[in-house]
Design a protein around this motif. Structure first.
Motif, PDB file in Angstrom:
ATOM      1  N   LEU A  69       0.493  -1.205  -0.144  1.00  0.00           N
ATOM      2  CA  LEU A  69       0.166   0.136  -0.066  1.00  0.00           C
ATOM      3  C   LEU A  69       1.049   1.039  -0.254  1.00  0.00           C
ATOM      4  CD1 LEU A  69      -3.060  -0.523   2.693  1.00  0.00           C
ATOM      5  CD2 LEU A  69      -3.026  -0.964   0.128  1.00  0.00           C
ATOM      6  N   ALA A  70       1.665   1.139  -0.318  1.00  0.00           N
ATOM      7  CA  ALA A  70       3.073   1.988   0.169  1.00  0.00           C
ATOM      8  C   ALA A  70       3.376   2.701  -0.495  1.00  0.00           C
ATOM      9  CB  ALA A  70       5.019   1.881   0.748  1.00  0.00           C
ATOM     10  N   THR A  71       2.670   2.659  -1.928  1.00  0.00           N
ATOM     11  CA  THR A  71       2.690   3.009  -3.027  1.00  0.00           C
ATOM     12  C   THR A  71       1.320   4.010  -3.890  1.00  0.00           C
ATOM     13  OG1 THR A  71       1.875   0.759  -4.603  1.00  0.00           O
ATOM     14  CG2 THR A  71       4.185   0.923  -3.997  1.00  0.00           C
ATOM     15  N   ASP A  91       2.667   2.513  11.578  1.00  0.00           N
ATOM     16  CA  ASP A  91       2.892   1.910  10.410  1.00  0.00           C
ATOM     17  C   ASP A  91       1.030   2.230   9.144  1.00  0.00           C
ATOM     18  OD1 ASP A  91       1.457  -0.669  10.913  1.00  0.00           O
ATOM     19  OD2 ASP A  91       3.560  -1.382  11.227  1.00  0.00           O
ATOM     20  N   ILE A  92       1.475   1.744   8.345  1.00  0.00           N
ATOM     21  CA  ILE A  92       0.151   1.416   7.395  1.00  0.00           C
ATOM     22  C   ILE A  92      -0.833   1.067   8.350  1.00  0.00           C
ATOM     23  CG2 ILE A  92      -0.496   0.553   5.535  1.00  0.00           C
ATOM     24  CD1 ILE A  92       1.811   1.498   3.600  1.00  0.00           C
ATOM     25  N   GLU A 112      -0.902   0.255  11.746  1.00  0.00           N
ATOM     26  CA  GLU A 112      -2.237   0.708  12.540  1.00  0.00           C
ATOM     27  C   GLU A 112      -2.123   1.297  12.205  1.00  0.00           C
ATOM     28  OE1 GLU A 112      -1.096   0.447  17.333  1.00  0.00           O
ATOM     29  OE2 GLU A 112      -1.052  -0.247  14.822  1.00  0.00           O
ATOM     30  N   ILE A 113      -1.680   2.855  11.216  1.00  0.00           N
ATOM     31  CA  ILE A 113      -3.086   3.856  10.654  1.00  0.00           C
ATOM     32  C   ILE A 113      -4.086   3.470  10.263  1.00  0.00           C
ATOM     33  CG2 ILE A 113      -2.129   4.992   8.359  1.00  0.00           C
ATOM     34  CD1 ILE A 113      -1.559   6.837  11.503  1.00  0.00           C
ATOM     35  N   ALA A 114      -4.277   2.264   9.514  1.00  0.00           N
ATOM     36  CA  ALA A 114      -5.679   2.065   8.984  1.00  0.00           C
ATOM     37  C   ALA A 114      -6.428   1.693  10.024  1.00  0.00           C
ATOM     38  CB  ALA A 114      -5.129   0.522   8.196  1.00  0.00           C
ATOM     39  N   ARG A 115      -5.746   0.950  11.261  1.00  0.00           N
ATOM     40  CA  ARG A 115      -6.663   0.313  12.772  1.00  0.00           C
ATOM     41  C   ARG A 115      -6.794   1.898  13.784  1.00  0.00           C
ATOM     42  NH1 ARG A 115      -3.142  -3.851  15.812  1.00  0.00           N
ATOM     43  NH2 ARG A 115      -5.065  -5.022  16.273  1.00  0.00           N
ATOM     44  N   CYS A 116      -6.060   2.399  13.233  1.00  0.00           N
ATOM     45  CA  CYS A 116      -7.590   4.125  13.867  1.00  0.00           C
ATOM     46  C   CYS A 116      -7.597   4.889  13.250  1.00  0.00           C
ATOM     47  CB  CYS A 116      -5.991   5.111  14.152  1.00  0.00           C
ATOM     48  SG  CYS A 116      -4.054   4.453  15.313  1.00  0.00           S
ATOM     49  N   VAL A 117      -7.219   5.148  12.376  1.00  0.00           N
ATOM     50  CA  VAL A 117      -8.919   5.856  11.615  1.00  0.00           C
ATOM     51  C   VAL A 117      -9.960   4.669  11.009  1.00  0.00           C
ATOM     52  CG1 VAL A 117      -8.727   5.348   8.660  1.00  0.00           C
ATOM     53  CG2 VAL A 117      -9.537   7.056   9.832  1.00  0.00           C
ATOM     54  N   ALA A 118      -9.891   2.796  11.094  1.00  0.00           N
ATOM     55  CA  ALA A 118     -11.424   2.623  11.290  1.00  0.00           C
ATOM     56  C   ALA A 118     -11.466   2.923  12.134  1.00  0.00           C
ATOM     57  CB  ALA A 118     -10.597   0.894  10.596  1.00  0.00           C
ATOM     58  N   THR A 136      -6.505  -4.082   5.553  1.00  0.00           N
ATOM     59  CA  THR A 136      -5.198  -3.258   4.201  1.00  0.00           C
ATOM     60  C   THR A 136      -5.170  -4.258   3.174  1.00  0.00           C
ATOM     61  OG1 THR A 136      -3.793  -4.542   5.268  1.00  0.00           O
ATOM     62  CG2 THR A 136      -3.659  -2.499   5.498  1.00  0.00           C
ATOM     63  N   SER A 137      -6.287  -4.935   3.036  1.00  0.00           N
ATOM     64  CA  SER A 137      -6.915  -5.936   1.773  1.00  0.00           C
ATOM     65  C   SER A 137      -8.296  -4.950   1.510  1.00  0.00           C
ATOM     66  CB  SER A 137      -7.016  -7.580   2.249  1.00  0.00           C
ATOM     67  OG  SER A 137      -7.565  -7.219   3.635  1.00  0.00           O
ATOM     68  N   GLU A 138      -9.687  -5.864   1.586  1.00  0.00           N
ATOM     69  CA  GLU A 138     -10.783  -6.130   0.577  1.00  0.00           C
ATOM     70  C   GLU A 138     -11.131  -4.601   1.501  1.00  0.00           C
ATOM     71  OE1 GLU A 138     -12.118  -9.059   3.900  1.00  0.00           O
ATOM     72  OE2 GLU A 138     -10.637  -8.637   3.706  1.00  0.00           O
ATOM     73  N   MET A 139     -11.311  -3.815   2.471  1.00  0.00           N
ATOM     74  CA  MET A 139     -11.414  -2.345   3.129  1.00  0.00           C
ATOM     75  C   MET A 139     -10.457  -1.147   2.892  1.00  0.00           C
ATOM     76  SD  MET A 139     -12.692  -3.391   6.451  1.00  0.00           S
ATOM     77  CE  MET A 139     -13.868  -1.986   6.945  1.00  0.00           C
ATOM     78  N   ARG A 140      -9.412  -1.366   1.682  1.00  0.00           N
ATOM     79  CA  ARG A 140      -8.128  -0.818   2.223  1.00  0.00           C
ATOM     80  C   ARG A 140      -9.099   0.553   1.050  1.00  0.00           C
ATOM     81  NH1 ARG A 140      -3.423  -2.113  -2.993  1.00  0.00           N
ATOM     82  NH2 ARG A 140      -4.921  -2.363  -4.508  1.00  0.00           N
TER      83      ARG A 140
END
Length: 522
Positions: free
Chosen positions: A312-314, A358-359, A361-367, A385-389
């Motif tokens: 997802l970094a890209t 990291d990616i 952890e930030i995803a967990r925070c905002v979700a 970071t997969s189906e919900m990205r």
């Protein structure tokens, strides 16, 4: 601003000199610009810009002109006296209106832009009129380009072309001297490592202590073994929009190393020990296709153990988030760090791990906080970071939501480590940050793409940034009111019913104990 060919002319004398004794017609461009710091598009401001341009072009100006504008008009008049030396008999006009807003899509804004084009073209002064609305992403791209193109030419020891492939203009496997690769590719004019050429890499340098990197370093330090380095190493993959091949050399421009960050860094660290006989194999690919680049990044990095979320970094949205955290960090005393690439901050001693997100952890925070998915953040984080990205990293979201969510979790961790909040609430931390949002902001939340969400984020961070007893007691009481911590099990954390219950209780707590830092909301 007026340009004759590529040269800026700021006086009548410079125009005369630039057009004197020419053997060919000159390209003359008149550039009009307007820059606003507002984060939304305004039809009125664009219309005012149009009016100012037309006033500048009129023979009798209605608006008062500064000395700069008076001089610019004299220069423009001089250009018009030399139409016989100008290509197509008229100068071109380029008009740019810039703001920090996202890309414009409202019909009235696009119509206002078209109106500028029509009115300026209607003056008859110009052979062509180009109007562009520059948004925040365009500004970043222009700023990056302003740093200058990165170009390099390498002498090749051996080269083999790849067959023609869809989406790839050219591809070559080449062998070059490691010393020249370091000097021409890795090192900038000041002798420093070019960090920007690793932007498309999914991992940062892991350091010299790891087994693989240490073994590479030992090979390079051995004067005999380093001659076999090109054979022992898997090589480096590079992409470029422009690859030019000569008989004994190859030139590349604006290149990125998409695989080989570890090798490149080890070479740079040991550059003083590398002799003329050490070689390295490069895979050079010419393409500008974003989808192809993404495929190359994924496939070449499959050779090493790379977690799926690291790819997802890209994403452009993730890159924009990194830039936001960097800019925000320049102003904050207690800054947070967004680790877009793995191990990005691991070698900076002044960066504490608790401040690095990291990616995943930030995803967990905002979700958890803004998407009301604390159950998924708690028990099924890989889904984010997969189906919900696409939902988590929507490019239209304001970056403030990510920072506010991360800051809330960071402050909770600090309070728990200091025992100001009971540590047993740690397993409920994702539900807690959602509860804090509802306690501070109430039940009505703006869309995460809206500018109004920024105010809510500011309220959340202002509340969490306080360390006074009143704030800490409020958080303690909120925790106690939303759940019986002794009754929480792993199964309950998995279910969405707990999240709904926590939301309802947080709103009830807010009604009974209105927060002092927020505005009254439903």
């Amino acid at each position: 601003m007026i340009f004759v060919d590529d040269s800026y002319v700021s006086s009548v004398e410079e125009v005369e000199e630039a057009l004197r004794d020419r053997k060919r017609d000159a390209d003359v461009t008149v550039v009009f610009t307007q820059a606003k710091t507002s984060e939304s598009w305004s039809k009125g401001e664009i219309n005012t810009f149009e009016s100012a341009i037309n006033d500048f072009l009129s023979e009798a100006a209605s608006y008062p002109h500064s000395e700069f504008m008076k001089n610019a008009r004299e220069v423009f008049n001089t250009v018009l006296t030399h139409v016989g030396k100008i290509r197509d008999g008229k100068p071109k006009a380029e008009i740019y209106f810039a703001t920090t807003a996202r890309a414009a899509d409202a019909d009235e804004i696009l119509a206002a832009s078209s109106a500028i084009q029509r009115s300026v073209a209607g003056t008859g002064y110009f052979s062509s009129v180009h109007v562009e609305l520059i948004n925040r992403d365009s500004i970043v791209e222009l700023w990056t380009a302003a740093e200058g193109q990165v170009e390099a030419t390498l002498k090749v020891l051996g080269m083999a072309p790849f067959p023609k492939t869809p989406g790839i203009d050219e591809g070559y496997a080449v062998t070059v001297r490691a010393k020249e690769f370091i000097d021409q590719i890795l090192v900038d004019g000041n002798g420093r490592l070019r960090q920007r050429i690793f932007e498309e890499n999914v991992r940062d340098f892991l350091g010299s202590a790891g087994d693989v990197n240490q073994e590479m370093a030992e090979t390079l330090l051995d004067q005999v073994k380093q001659k076999r380095f090109g054979i022992l190493n898997n090589g480096i993959t590079m992409i470029s929009p422009d690859v030019r091949v000569g008989s004994l050399e190859i030139s590349i421009r604006d290149f990125q190393i998409v695989n080989g960050c570890q090798t490149s860094n080890v070479l740079f660290e040991n550059r003083d020990s590398i002799g003329a006989d050490a070689t390295i194999m490069l895979k050079l690919i010419e393409t500008s296709d974003a989808a192809v680049i993404d495929d190359i990044v994924r496939s070449t990095n499959r050779q090493a153990k790379v977690e799926e979320n690291q790819f997802l970094a890209t994403l452009d949205a993730v890159k924009a988030l990194e830039r936001y955290f960097e800019a925000r960090g320049a102003e904050d005393d207690l800054r947070l760090y967004f680790e877009r690439r793995k191990n990005q901050f691991s070698h900076r001693e002044n960066v504490k791990a608790i401040r690095v997100f990291d990616i995943k952890e930030i995803a967990r925070c905002v979700a958890a906080m803004f998407l009301d998915k604390p159950d998924i953040a708690s028990r099924y984080p890989n889904r984010l970071t997969s189906e919900m990205r696409a939902q988590v990293f929507d490019p239209t979201y304001q970056e403030e939501v990510y920072h506010a969510a991360a800051y809330t979790l960071y402050r909770l961790k600090i309070l728990m480590s200091n025992n100001r909040i009971e540590q047993r609430y740690s397993k409920l931390r994702w539900h807690m940050i959602m509860a804090i949002k509802y306690y501070i902001c109430g039940n009505v939340m703006p869309n995460m793409s809206s500018r109004k969400i920024k105010e809510k984020c500011e309220e959340i961070e202002a509340f969490m940034g306080k360390g006074d007893d009143g704030t800490i007691n409020a958080i303690r009481d909120l925790c106690a009111s939303i759940v019986d911590i002794d009754d929480i099990t792993r199964d309950k954390l998995k279910g969405s019913s707990l999240a709904q219950d926590v939301k309802a209780k947080a709103l009830a707590f807010r009604e009974a104990n209105p927060p002092k830092t927020s505005k009254t909301t439903a």
